[in-house]
Design a protein around this motif. Sequence first.
Motif, short mmCIF file in Angstrom:
data_model
loop_
_atom_site.label_atom_id
_atom_site.label_comp_id
_atom_site.label_asym_id
_atom_site.label_seq_id
_atom_site.Cartn_x
_atom_site.Cartn_y
_atom_site.Cartn_z
N HIS A 65 0.76 -1.13 0.08
CA HIS A 65 0.01 0.02 0.01
C HIS A 65 0.92 1.17 0.08
O HIS A 65 1.85 1.47 0.88
CB HIS A 65 -1.05 0.09 1.12
N LEU A 66 0.53 2.16 -0.77
CA LEU A 66 1.62 3.33 -1.00
C LEU A 66 0.72 4.50 -0.46
O LEU A 66 -0.56 5.01 -1.05
CB LEU A 66 1.70 3.50 -2.56
N ASN A 67 1.01 5.33 0.41
CA ASN A 67 0.44 6.40 0.98
C ASN A 67 1.15 7.79 0.37
O ASN A 67 2.24 7.87 0.51
CB ASN A 67 0.69 6.61 2.45
N SER A 116 1.06 11.84 -0.09
CA SER A 116 0.54 13.19 0.51
C SER A 116 1.13 14.26 -0.59
O SER A 116 2.22 14.21 -1.08
CB SER A 116 1.21 13.60 1.89
N ILE A 117 0.30 15.40 -0.91
CA ILE A 117 0.93 16.34 -2.00
C ILE A 117 0.90 17.63 -1.01
O ILE A 117 -0.09 17.99 -0.50
CB ILE A 117 0.02 16.40 -3.06
N PHE A 118 1.94 18.57 -1.08
CA PHE A 118 2.02 19.65 -0.50
C PHE A 118 2.43 21.14 -1.29
O PHE A 118 2.88 20.80 -2.44
CB PHE A 118 3.37 19.68 0.45
N LYS A 119 1.43 22.17 -1.00
CA LYS A 119 1.76 23.29 -1.85
C LYS A 119 1.81 24.17 -0.80
O LYS A 119 1.17 24.54 0.05
CB LYS A 119 0.52 23.62 -2.65
N ASP A 120 3.17 25.23 -0.95
CA ASP A 120 3.55 26.21 0.00
C ASP A 120 3.61 25.24 1.49
O ASP A 120 3.06 26.21 2.17
CB ASP A 120 2.39 27.37 0.16
N GLU A 121 3.90 24.25 1.53
CA GLU A 121 4.00 23.58 2.84
C GLU A 121 2.84 23.30 3.38
O GLU A 121 2.84 22.70 4.72
CB GLU A 121 4.68 24.55 3.73
N LYS A 122 1.66 23.35 2.65
CA LYS A 122 0.46 22.81 3.14
C LYS A 122 -0.22 21.47 2.64
O LYS A 122 0.17 21.27 1.57
CB LYS A 122 -0.70 23.83 2.66
N ASN A 123 -0.42 20.70 3.44
CA ASN A 123 -0.73 19.43 3.07
C ASN A 123 -2.16 19.29 2.40
O ASN A 123 -3.16 19.71 3.12
CB ASN A 123 -0.82 18.20 4.42
N LEU A 124 -2.16 19.19 1.20
CA LEU A 124 -3.53 19.65 0.42
C LEU A 124 -4.71 18.33 0.54
O LEU A 124 -5.73 18.56 0.33
CB LEU A 124 -3.51 19.46 -0.90
N PHE A 125 -4.22 17.19 1.32
CA PHE A 125 -5.11 16.17 1.70
C PHE A 125 -5.78 16.64 3.03
O PHE A 125 -6.79 15.80 3.45
CB PHE A 125 -4.67 14.82 1.68
N GLU A 126 -5.45 17.50 3.85
CA GLU A 126 -6.07 17.86 5.23
C GLU A 126 -7.23 18.37 4.82
O GLU A 126 -7.86 19.19 4.09
CB GLU A 126 -5.11 18.85 5.82
N GLY A 142 -3.62 16.69 10.32
CA GLY A 142 -2.31 17.23 10.15
C GLY A 142 -1.44 16.50 8.99
O GLY A 142 -2.05 16.17 7.93
N PRO A 143 -0.05 16.24 9.42
CA PRO A 143 0.75 15.95 8.42
C PRO A 143 0.47 14.32 7.91
O PRO A 143 1.07 13.88 7.09
CB PRO A 143 2.09 15.66 9.13
N ASP A 144 -0.28 13.56 8.62
CA ASP A 144 -0.89 12.28 8.39
C ASP A 144 -1.92 12.27 7.31
O ASP A 144 -2.20 10.87 6.82
CB ASP A 144 -1.27 11.41 9.47
N CYS A 145 -2.35 13.32 6.77
CA CYS A 145 -3.49 13.35 5.61
C CYS A 145 -2.88 12.79 4.52
O CYS A 145 -1.94 13.16 4.06
CB CYS A 145 -4.05 14.32 5.89
N ARG A 146 -3.51 12.03 3.73
CA ARG A 146 -2.95 11.25 2.54
C ARG A 146 -4.01 10.60 1.76
O ARG A 146 -5.30 10.30 2.30
CB ARG A 146 -1.99 10.52 3.04
N MET A 147 -3.57 9.95 0.55
CA MET A 147 -4.39 8.87 -0.18
C MET A 147 -3.70 7.85 -0.08
O MET A 147 -2.57 7.80 -0.11
CB MET A 147 -4.63 9.55 -1.52
N GLU A 148 -4.28 6.60 0.19
CA GLU A 148 -3.70 5.45 0.26
C GLU A 148 -3.98 4.47 -1.18
O GLU A 148 -5.31 4.28 -1.18
CB GLU A 148 -4.11 4.64 1.34
N LEU A 149 -3.09 4.34 -1.98
CA LEU A 149 -3.41 3.33 -3.06
C LEU A 149 -3.17 1.81 -2.64
O LEU A 149 -2.10 1.31 -1.91
CB LEU A 149 -2.62 3.65 -4.20
N ARG A 150 -4.10 1.01 -2.87
CA ARG A 150 -4.05 -0.45 -2.43
C ARG A 150 -3.90 -1.49 -3.23
O ARG A 150 -3.90 -2.67 -3.00
CB ARG A 150 -5.51 -0.62 -1.44
N SER A 151 -3.50 -1.26 -4.27
CA SER A 151 -3.55 -2.31 -5.45
C SER A 151 -2.04 -2.84 -5.89
O SER A 151 -1.85 -4.12 -5.92
CB SER A 151 -3.99 -1.83 -7.07
#
Length: 437
Positions: A243-245, A247-257, A322-331
């Motif tokens: 599983h691959l988690n 996160s994408i950041f723009k201006d140091e903001k986690n966009l998945f938050e 916070g910083p743990d926000c993310r998308m998780e790909l499971r295949s």
Amino acid sequence: MSHTLSQLLSFIEENDTKFIRLVFCDIFGVQKNIAIMASQLPHAVEKGISFDASAIAGFSNVAESDLFLVPDLDTFSLLPWRPSESCVGRFFCNIRYPDGRPFEGDGRYLLRRVEQQAAKAGYRFLLGPECEFYLFETDERGRPTLTPFDEAGYFDVAPMDRGENVRREICLTMEEMGIQPERSHHEQGPGQNEIDFRCASPLQAADDLMTMHTVVKAVAAQNGLFASFLPKPLANKSGSGLHLNLSIFKDEKNLFEGFVEHPDPTAASFLAGVMRRMPEITAFADPLPGSYRRLGCFEAPGVISWSSQNRSSLIRVPAASGPDCRMELRSPDPACNSYYVTALLLAAGFEGVQEQLPLPEPSNYDVYAHGRERGLTPLPSSLHKAVEVARKSEFLRKVLPEKILEDYFTQKQREAQAYMDSDKPYEYELRQYFSRI
């Protein structure tokens, strides 16, 4: 952490390091290495160490066989399971042509290039792999068997979970090598385990994953066991996923938050881009014939969907803050070339961002049971079909060199055909892959 050559040479001398392993990965995700004496490290850094690339499947031909390994100084580590006297160190390497140009098939180069392209647009990524594997007993000659090390299940404890001490030793060894494990536990299958480690830049995370493979194999062997990363080593038990988690950041903001309540448009388009290209990426994410016996069951998705928390979806956005926000790909599964797969995922997501691709509605239901009847697009159902889809992909040709693609497809089509021609495909796959994956 950045290191200078002089700093490393001092450390190597102080720690009685006599041998240096120069490690790289072939196009199929298999680690390779050559050992040099520590005294040759300055030469390796300045000139590179040549090797016969025509002997590495997919790398080169006999007429143009010389490639060079150049150690990445920031990847140095001692190998803790080797003797403490006359120690062995290790570098991951960049692969170059004799004139110094990067070799196009080098997964580290390809992944770094995609990261740099996104960085120019102001984006930064973090990758956190979750890797599953099986522990099997060995016979009296030390050869692997198909007897699981235990009969425990998900999150079981000792004495049912006999792998507890092995996982502990793996985690401590990874720490010695500069990798920070965060969680480890018994998985659903008998003898099946999972170790997750701290997210990092995509290139570092892919390097860390390769290190983990080596550590798991080495520690298992020291304990008289065999570790397998085969996606489906036991026919009727859980397969092993990667599983691959992301996160994408723009201006140091986690966009998945806060994504579930108020989806950020950029993160939504990134997720949509990954979903759109997953059929084309699957030949790389699930690279063995038996990979497709894993998909569609035991929490391994077989159709393209996303949701929050729903573990039957291809992609989920877990409950986090916070910083743990993310998308998780499971295949994907752990037999893949993680450098190629990560580069393709980032490119697919970034393509979605550039096109402002809309995100489909979430699939907040049991996708295993109802996904196809509700019209969700299936992933390829076999390696043969996955290669057919990938061969038609213009997207893949934007990320990976044509020659690498053709060599990869040719080999994978050959493997798929041999698997289909076998009257006992499961036994065939075990003979072909079990002892080396």
